[in-house]
Design a protein around this motif. Structure first.
Motif, short mmCIF file in Angstrom:
data_model
loop_
_atom_site.label_atom_id
_atom_site.label_comp_id
_atom_site.label_asym_id
_atom_site.label_seq_id
_atom_site.Cartn_x
_atom_site.Cartn_y
_atom_site.Cartn_z
N ASP A 16 8.40 -44.62 27.43
CA ASP A 16 7.30 -43.73 27.43
C ASP A 16 7.77 -42.16 26.98
O ASP A 16 6.92 -41.64 26.06
N LYS A 17 9.05 -42.02 27.28
CA LYS A 17 9.62 -40.79 26.66
C LYS A 17 9.65 -40.72 24.92
O LYS A 17 9.29 -39.88 24.24
N ASP A 18 9.83 -41.81 24.68
CA ASP A 18 9.85 -42.05 23.15
C ASP A 18 8.46 -41.87 22.65
O ASP A 18 8.49 -41.52 21.13
N GLU A 19 7.57 -41.99 23.26
CA GLU A 19 6.30 -41.90 22.62
C GLU A 19 5.60 -40.52 22.41
O GLU A 19 4.59 -40.24 21.75
N LEU A 20 6.39 -39.66 22.90
CA LEU A 20 6.10 -38.35 23.13
C LEU A 20 6.17 -37.80 21.41
O LEU A 20 7.08 -38.02 21.01
N SER A 21 5.34 -37.12 21.06
CA SER A 21 5.41 -36.76 19.73
C SER A 21 6.03 -35.13 19.50
O SER A 21 6.59 -34.88 20.67
N ALA A 22 6.80 -35.12 18.39
CA ALA A 22 7.54 -33.75 18.38
C ALA A 22 6.67 -32.63 18.86
O ALA A 22 7.17 -31.70 19.45
N GLN A 23 5.36 -32.44 18.59
CA GLN A 23 4.48 -31.55 18.72
C GLN A 23 4.23 -31.46 20.60
O GLN A 23 4.54 -30.34 21.02
N GLN A 24 4.31 -32.61 21.13
CA GLN A 24 4.14 -32.42 22.76
C GLN A 24 5.47 -32.29 23.03
O GLN A 24 5.64 -31.52 24.52
N GLN A 25 6.56 -32.55 22.40
CA GLN A 25 7.84 -32.16 23.19
C GLN A 25 8.22 -30.68 23.12
O GLN A 25 8.60 -30.06 23.93
#
Length: 103
Positions: A16-25
């Motif tokens: 799930d964490k790997d699916e976060l986009s750079a923008q979401q992070q």
């Protein structure tokens, strides 16, 4: 006066964490920074991941990993107020924060 701990419980796994986009992070980090700045004086300890975890059972001792992070605040009501708006709660469905008193 007791100690009050806010324990973050993460519902996401590594996938799930790997699916976060750079923008979401980046948006999460910006929201976290704004949250931390708004109430930084009310926290006794600004928080840290809880590492080097050991589980002790009748069968022995084992290392374990989870997503719990801890913060310390000066009062129960103050901790609840501070953490009610934490961006962690909006990052993944199922994330929660338990506010507990240590006596």
């Amino acid at each position: 006066m007791g100690k009050f701990l806010a324990l973050f419980n993460g519902a996401a796994d590594e996938a799930d964490k790997d699916e976060l986009s750079a923008q979401q992070q980046a948006e999460f980090l910006d929201a976290w920074a704004a949250w931390a700045q708004a109430d930084h004086g009310a926290l006794v300890d600004p928080g840290a991941p809880l590492n080097a975890k050991k589980r002790v059972t009748a069968r022995g001792v084992e290392d374990f990993v989870d997503a719990t992070t801890g913060y310390e605040a000066g009062s129960h009501d103050e901790a609840v107020r501070i953490f009610a708006g934490h961006p962690h709660l909006r990052l993944f469905e199922g994330n929660s924060i338990a506010v507990v008193e240590c006596r």
